[in-house]
Design an enzyme around this catalytic site. Sequence first.
Site, PDB file in Angstrom:
ATOM      1  N   GLU A  30      16.021  -2.501   0.727  1.00 17.40           N
ATOM      2  CA  GLU A  30      15.653  -1.573  -0.122  1.00 17.40           C
ATOM      3  C   GLU A  30      16.395  -1.879  -1.489  1.00 17.40           C
ATOM      4  O   GLU A  30      16.518  -1.584  -2.881  1.00 17.40           O
ATOM      5  CB  GLU A  30      14.755  -0.714  -0.056  1.00 17.40           C
ATOM      6  CG  GLU A  30      13.727  -1.008   1.146  1.00 17.40           C
ATOM      7  CD  GLU A  30      12.624  -1.918   0.351  1.00 17.40           C
ATOM      8  OE1 GLU A  30      12.760  -1.379  -1.204  1.00 17.40           O
ATOM      9  OE2 GLU A  30      11.835  -2.554   0.953  1.00 17.40           O
ATOM     10  N   HIS A  86      11.132  -4.960  -9.231  1.00 17.50           N
ATOM     11  CA  HIS A  86      12.029  -5.141  -7.048  1.00 17.50           C
ATOM     12  C   HIS A  86      11.703  -5.836  -6.741  1.00 17.50           C
ATOM     13  O   HIS A  86      11.998  -6.585  -5.902  1.00 17.50           O
ATOM     14  CB  HIS A  86      11.679  -3.523  -7.053  1.00 17.50           C
ATOM     15  CG  HIS A  86      12.030  -2.804  -5.771  1.00 17.50           C
ATOM     16  ND1 HIS A  86      12.283  -2.144  -5.540  1.00 17.50           N
ATOM     17  CD2 HIS A  86      11.347  -3.412  -4.488  1.00 17.50           C
ATOM     18  CE1 HIS A  86      13.158  -2.626  -3.927  1.00 17.50           C
ATOM     19  NE2 HIS A  86      11.583  -2.953  -4.237  1.00 17.50           N
ATOM     20  N   GLU A  87      10.006  -6.483  -6.804  1.00 14.06           N
ATOM     21  CA  GLU A  87       9.880  -7.063  -4.819  1.00 14.06           C
ATOM     22  C   GLU A  87       9.854  -8.696  -5.899  1.00 14.06           C
ATOM     23  O   GLU A  87      10.139  -9.080  -4.974  1.00 14.06           O
ATOM     24  CB  GLU A  87       7.968  -6.992  -5.992  1.00 14.06           C
ATOM     25  CG  GLU A  87       7.565  -5.776  -5.800  1.00 14.06           C
ATOM     26  CD  GLU A  87       7.812  -4.868  -3.736  1.00 14.06           C
ATOM     27  OE1 GLU A  87       7.908  -6.263  -3.644  1.00 14.06           O
ATOM     28  OE2 GLU A  87       7.755  -3.688  -3.634  1.00 14.06           O
ATOM     29  N   HIS A 112      13.239  -8.892  -3.978  1.00 14.48           N
ATOM     30  CA  HIS A 112      12.920  -9.404  -2.592  1.00 14.48           C
ATOM     31  C   HIS A 112      13.026 -10.888  -2.288  1.00 14.48           C
ATOM     32  O   HIS A 112      13.151 -11.502  -1.246  1.00 14.48           O
ATOM     33  CB  HIS A 112      11.746  -8.475  -2.384  1.00 14.48           C
ATOM     34  CG  HIS A 112      12.198  -6.569  -1.846  1.00 14.48           C
ATOM     35  ND1 HIS A 112      13.215  -6.974  -1.170  1.00 14.48           N
ATOM     36  CD2 HIS A 112      11.958  -6.018  -2.377  1.00 14.48           C
ATOM     37  CE1 HIS A 112      13.006  -5.873  -1.110  1.00 14.48           C
ATOM     38  NE2 HIS A 112      11.928  -4.371  -1.584  1.00 14.48           N
TER      39      HIS A 112
END
Length: 303
Positions: free
Chosen positions: A201, A130-131, A134
Amino acid sequence: MNTLRTGLLMAGLMGLFLAVGYLLGREQGMLFAFLLAAGMNLFAYWNADKMVLRMYGARQVDRQSAPDFYALVEDLARNAGLPMPKVYVIDNPQPNAFATGRNPENAAVAATTGLLQILSRDELAGVMAHELAHVKHRDTLVMTMTATIAGAISMLANFAMLFGGNRDRNNPLGVIGVILMVVLAPLAAMLVQMAISRTREYGADRGGAEISGQPLALASALAKISNAAHRIENPAAEANPATAHMFIINPLSGARMDGLFSTHPNPHNRIDALRRIAQEMGDEARPVGPWNTSAPRASGPWG
């Protein structure tokens, strides 16, 4: 769709910023606002990542000091087609993580010791993916710019309160304009900033699911983190609430609702979205246990 929405929201935020400058001093005020935004964003572009990592006392780790965790991030970065980011660990019992950096070549990912303790390897992979999503989507730069502009709007509003009240010839709305700037402009900027954060997100959840290949593991991790994050205080985040949007789950206490004043979508909504992604990807429909924190702790020496 998320990219388009983010672009429109950022355009609206910049338009609000210039409008505040115009109310403060017409064309000269707009020019001052533009120069202020340019200067603040230039500073943030080069320094925001270092400032945030220092703020949270993050320590950099490598293949020798945290072999399992480093190797996990390395595998995920390879899956994502990204350069290897710098990897940091934060000594904090609250389970959480964030990414920072102006571009993929200068990115960093950080995880708390609390996160490394409660997640299985698959769940940790989902969070770090997930990071990295980003980073891949350049959300780290987008959110840095957004936070900077929102802060600059508040700064201009304070200027208006201090210097604008008796300068009706410069302020086309006079006292009314000053009141609008002081009260409404920072509020509107905060709402737009939070809307952009929530949009990014959802995009990172999908990107993380694709990078790790395990959307349900990410969903399980979100359930565990959210359950624990609001029971374990994060003093550094409470002291610097402007950084809350960076984390995978809101690190501030009492921020559970998916409303106007939340920097993150409701975890339930994110888990539901990840379940739908799992169906699209053909991932096994294993139970997530939305708010169950009784699962075994990770066995690997992640930190």
